[in-house]
Enzyme design. Structure first.
Site, PDB file in Angstrom:
ATOM      1  N   VAL A  30       7.789  -7.511   6.382  1.00  0.00           N
ATOM      2  CA  VAL A  30       8.132  -7.868   7.556  1.00  0.00           C
ATOM      3  C   VAL A  30       7.342  -9.216   8.096  1.00  0.00           C
ATOM      4  CG1 VAL A  30       8.737  -5.533   8.166  1.00  0.00           C
ATOM      5  CG2 VAL A  30       6.555  -6.628   8.816  1.00  0.00           C
TER       6      VAL A  30
ATOM      7  N   THR B 141       0.948  -1.208  -0.062  1.00  0.00           N
ATOM      8  CA  THR B 141       0.156  -0.064   0.194  1.00  0.00           C
ATOM      9  C   THR B 141       0.878   1.269   0.071  1.00  0.00           C
ATOM     10  OG1 THR B 141      -0.217   0.041   2.392  1.00  0.00           O
ATOM     11  CG2 THR B 141      -1.876  -1.136   1.327  1.00  0.00           C
TER      12      THR B 141
ATOM     13  N   THR C 166      -5.830  10.431  11.504  1.00  0.00           N
ATOM     14  CA  THR C 166      -5.020  11.331  11.180  1.00  0.00           C
ATOM     15  C   THR C 166      -5.057  11.673   9.621  1.00  0.00           C
ATOM     16  OG1 THR C 166      -3.382  10.415  12.935  1.00  0.00           O
ATOM     17  CG2 THR C 166      -2.291  11.700  11.291  1.00  0.00           C
TER      18      THR C 166
ATOM     19  N   TYR D 185      -8.603  -6.311  10.933  1.00  0.00           N
ATOM     20  CA  TYR D 185      -7.589  -5.273  11.353  1.00  0.00           C
ATOM     21  C   TYR D 185      -7.808  -4.956  12.852  1.00  0.00           C
ATOM     22  CZ  TYR D 185      -5.543  -0.574  11.074  1.00  0.00           C
ATOM     23  OH  TYR D 185      -4.842   0.625  11.290  1.00  0.00           O
TER      24      TYR D 185
END
Length: 331
Positions: free
Chosen positions: A63, A41, A181, A151
């Protein structure tokens, strides 16, 4: 700072929205910065201005697989994760893997390097909250098998395993719970309300509001968010901490503000509310104020104008791309 004295930090999710701003901040603080991203993404344009710098290097890596970084590491910021409903509905298994396997790999790396690690959790751990504002002591109201559960539960597991490493291995850990944010570098078509509204307004389209638009959010400008994360990393506080702006408003009012600030004559169009979409989001930031001496400073109008200006500078063909949606499939 002499290169021998420079602190070295690994930032995962480095090509994403918050990750790229964190790279900028730590470069400005004269750290040696290693950015890591699998680009599922992320966008290299967010960090391409850093490639020429001697104290920045980039690893294209997932990761969720074993993570190896040669040499010393002083700090790790784990920000690798899909972060919008569109993403975790499109790639649910990868979302779960980065929150579980990815976090486990990075905690192991931090342990082997004796590095301090800060993991990025979010207000999604509170689910569709039954109380407002949400304090760190609230355990949440989460549907583990709903579409958002991949999520929500990934972040809840992430917090649990981080605290387990802290308690069992004495690992130096920090956990930030990030509330909504916004700012430059947010993906235009990630399905979240604010960039969707701005893009639609700039294209002269109607703004699509989910449900009746009376659900609330609390939007924090990116520079304030980065400052809060920076202060938390260098604090002595190991428990989860909310970082967000408690200035709450309805999605309807947010849409009207964006229409006004863009100067367009868009109207609001209502579409079905997605499953488990939270009705309220407002952070209790008393701990951040007391422990970090942190509070948001950028007012919403100023932040929105900066964000709108960023999108206005995009190539026209990019701005014309339609935004993804995640309508409630059961309706």
């Amino acid at each position: 700072m002499d290169k021998q004295e420079r602190k070295r930090i690994l930032i995962t999710g480095a090509a994403g929205f918050l990750g790229s701003h964190l790279c900028d901040r730590f470069i400005a603080e004269d750290f040696d910065v290693i950015g890591m991203d699998n680009m599922i993404t992320g966008d290299l344009r967010n960090i391409e201005h850093l490639f020429k710098l001697p104290n920045f290097e980039f690893y294209h890596h997932d990761v969720s697989k074993f993570v190896h970084v040669p040499g010393k590491l002083n700090f790790i910021l784990h920000f690798a994760s899909p972060a919008s409903p569109v993403d975790y509905l499109r790639i649910p298994i990868q979302t779960l893997k980065v929150g579980s396997l990815g976090t486990h790999n990075l905690l192991g790396l931090a342990k082997s390097k004796r590095a301090r690690i800060l993991v990025a959790s979010t207000s999604e751990v509170y689910g569709d909250p039954l109380i407002s504002p949400q304090s760190e002591e609230y355990w949440g109201n989460v549907n583990p098998v709903g579409p958002r559960g991949v999520y929500d539960e990934a972040k809840r597991f992430q917090e649990a395993i981080t605290m387990a490493y802290h308690n069992v291995h004495g690992l130096d850990t920090r956990i930030v719970r990030i509330f909504n944010t916004y700012g430059p570098r947010m993906r235009l078509n990630d399905g979240r309300a604010l960039p969707t509204f701005i893009a639609q307004a700039l294209r002269g389209e109607d703004l699509t509001v989910f449900g009746d638009g009376n659900q609330t959010r609390s939007f924090c400008y990116v520079s304030d968010q980065i400052e809060g994360i920076f202060r938390l990393l260098f604090s002595d506080y190991a428990q989860p901490m909310n970082i967000g702006n408690p200035d709450e408003l309805t999605i309807n009012n947010m849409a009207r503000e964006i229409i006004s600030l863009t100067g367009n004559q868009s109207k609001i169009r209502y579409v079905p509310l997605p499953i488990d979409d939270p009705k309220q989001r407002r952070p209790d930031i008393r701990k951040a104020r007391r422990i970090l001496n942190w509070t948001p400073t950028v007012n919403r109008k100023e932040g929105l104008l900066q964000t709108i200006n960023y999108y206005q500078q995009m190539p026209p063909e990019e701005l014309k791309q339609k935004n993804f949606t995640y309508y409630n499939q059961e309706q």
